[in-house]
Scaffold this active site. Structure first.
Site, PDB file in Angstrom:
ATOM      1  N   HIS A 225       6.351  91.591  12.345  1.00  0.00           N
ATOM      2  CA  HIS A 225       5.762  91.630  13.677  1.00  0.00           C
ATOM      3  C   HIS A 225       5.351  90.230  14.128  1.00  0.00           C
ATOM      4  O   HIS A 225       4.485  89.607  13.527  1.00  0.00           O
ATOM      5  CB  HIS A 225       4.545  92.562  13.657  1.00  0.00           C
TER       6      HIS A 225
ATOM      7  N   HIS B 181       3.657  86.210  23.111  1.00  0.00           N
ATOM      8  CA  HIS B 181       3.242  87.604  23.270  1.00  0.00           C
ATOM      9  C   HIS B 181       2.555  87.868  24.609  1.00  0.00           C
ATOM     10  O   HIS B 181       2.874  88.826  25.313  1.00  0.00           O
ATOM     11  CB  HIS B 181       2.299  88.020  22.142  1.00  0.00           C
TER      12      HIS B 181
END
Length: 484
Positions: A257, A299
């Site tokens: 991730h 992100h």
């Protein structure tokens, strides 16, 4: 190439090394099945085969892709080889969108096709076709099919043998969570024969023989990585956890991730490189498109949290973003001068380590530019390893309109309507937070042939619980490994 060959589509996905791609000239690519390299691999022994017949065979199973940049109002396009007119052997794509034969274009003659409407200058047109001017005879078709069936059977047998060998290697080990030291190991209640654990203080591995813990492997954690004591410990734990996962399942794939974000700052080249070195099957990232059309890996909607800059990514230029320095994220002090990576840089790392590129596409209006990511993956030889993570149905639907084969991870719910939507997309994985995963949810999606991916977990026990529920992909923050 947009869609090499409908007949061999499954083989491209499952056995990509069975095809040889040859760049014939700029914009022209041939895809040749490796089992048709010479007559003895295809034609039965003792069967007389002349050169002309074998060339016809090669032409009938080889696809050619030719790419054109249209001139203003251009409608007529000439091919370098001939195809069989009216046999469904020519596919035409405009900007990645497949056109309808007889409506959007006409098969003018064996080396030409004509569009129904003129194009703007620079529009990308791709023609994909069997470069065969004559059809195969029925007996030769049967021999080709028999050769292909034999190849598939041989590959299946090799896979079964590999699975059996892997099972034999792990049959005597039942991996459990690591413990702090040998004292803690000996204090465990009711260990079972074959239980195997690692002690964190030394890295040594012990197996319970039914009466006592027996040392079976010694390890110096400091030898794993001398960068920093803290990173060394994390890497040592990961090395062990990789073995745990491999012993638990032969199907689940682990994606890192935002890269190995518990070792290096998230979504950085350092995190991506660590994920590749640690053996993850895939590396997940998030991507936004800058104001000047460059896809970057970050992100948040803004650069504020992780860099020394400020502003919304989509409103900033790539030049400005490249001038920033990463100043947020785990262990950031250990890395000098980290930059926000471009999506191309990230994909090159994925290719280097043979990892899936799991890309979450973000930003309002991103659907209009999805073809840029797909084209980038093709140019880098990463198309078959590209997984696009899509959060909304409108974007997922838009993606399917331009590409039927790229794998989607669609963030979805557990209702029957969600199952129906994901199934309708095709080539799509249902993605959901780990707390939504139950055996019943897994069964309902698997019953429809839909794989499941999940994210949000942070402990080994949570991952092991998900393994017991037979999820297909785990996008993990703190643990992972490859079970190829």
């Amino acid at each position: 190439m947009t869609d090499y060959n409908i007949e061999y589509k499954d083989h491209i996905v499952e056995n990509p090394n069975r095809f040889r791609q040859t760049v014939v000239a700029p914009g022209i690519v041939d895809l040749v099945p490796i089992w048709v390299e010479n007559p003895s691999q295809v034609i039965q022994e003792g069967t007389p085969v002349n050169a002309d017949l074998f060339d016809k065979l090669r032409a009938n199973v080889t696809r050619r892709s030719e790419t054109f940049a249209a001139t203003a109002s251009q409608t007529v396009f000439n091919l370098t080889k001939a195809y069989l007119v009216g046999q469904g052997r020519l596919d035409v794509y405009i900007s990645g969108v497949k056109q309808r034969s007889g409506i959007d274009f006409t098969e003018t003659n064996p080396t030409r096709f004509t569009l129904s409407e003129g194009l703007d200058a620079g529009t990308v047109v791709e023609a994909v076709y069997f470069s065969a001017s004559q059809a195969l005879s029925e007996d030769l078709i049967e021999q080709v099919q028999a050769a292909e069936a034999a190849t598939i059977a041989a590959n299946d047998a090799a896979d079964e043998a590999n699975d059996a060998a892997t099972g034999a290697l792990t049959a005597n080990l039942n991996w459990k969570e690591p413990v702090n030291n040998l004292t803690a190991l000996n204090a465990l209640a009711s260990p079972q024969a074959r239980d195997t654990r690692q002690t964190k203080d030394t890295g040594n591995v012990y197996r319970y023989d039914g009466s006592a813990w027996v040392l079976i492997q010694t390890m110096d954690p400091n030898a794993i990585n001398a960068l920093d004591t803290r990173i060394t410990t994390q890497l040592a734990e990961k090395a062990n956890q990789l073995q745990v996962y491999m012993s638990q399942s032969n199907a689940t794939r682990y994606f890192a991730h935002r890269g190995a974000s518990n070792v290096a700052p998230e979504n950085t080249m350092a995190a991506f490189e660590f994920a590749g070195e640690l053996g993850f099957a895939g590396i997940e990232t998030d991507t936004w498109r800058t104001s000047d059309g460059v896809w970057v890996c970050i992100h948040d909607e803004t650069v504020d949290r992780t860099t020394n800059g400020t502003g919304t990514v989509t409103a900033l230029t790539s030049t400005y973003i490249n001038s920033l320095t990463i100043d947020g994220g785990l262990n950031v002090a250990l890395y000098d001068g980290l930059k926000v990576p471009t999506l191309e840089q990230y994909m090159r790392v994925c290719k280097k380590y043979n990892c899936v590129a799991a890309v979450e596409v973000k930003g309002t209006g991103a659907s209009a530019y999805l073809h840029e990511i797909i084209d980038m993956a093709r140019e880098l030889g990463m198309y078959n390893q590209l997984h696009l993570i899509i959060g909304d149905q409108a974007t997922a639907t838009a993606l399917r309109a331009i590409d039927k084969n790229v794998i989607i991870h669609h963030l979805t719910g557990t209702s029957q309507a969600s199952i129906d939507f994901v199934k309708g997309l095709g080539n799509t994985v249902a993605a959901m937070v780990y707390t939504a995963i139950t055996p019943a949810v897994v069964e309902s999606f698997h019953a429809e042939g839909i794989p499941l991916s999940t994210y949000g977990m942070s402990t080994l026990s949570q991952i092991l619980e998900l393994l017991s529920k037979n999820v297909d992909f785990i996008i993990a923050d703190n643990h992972g490994g490859d079970v190829k």
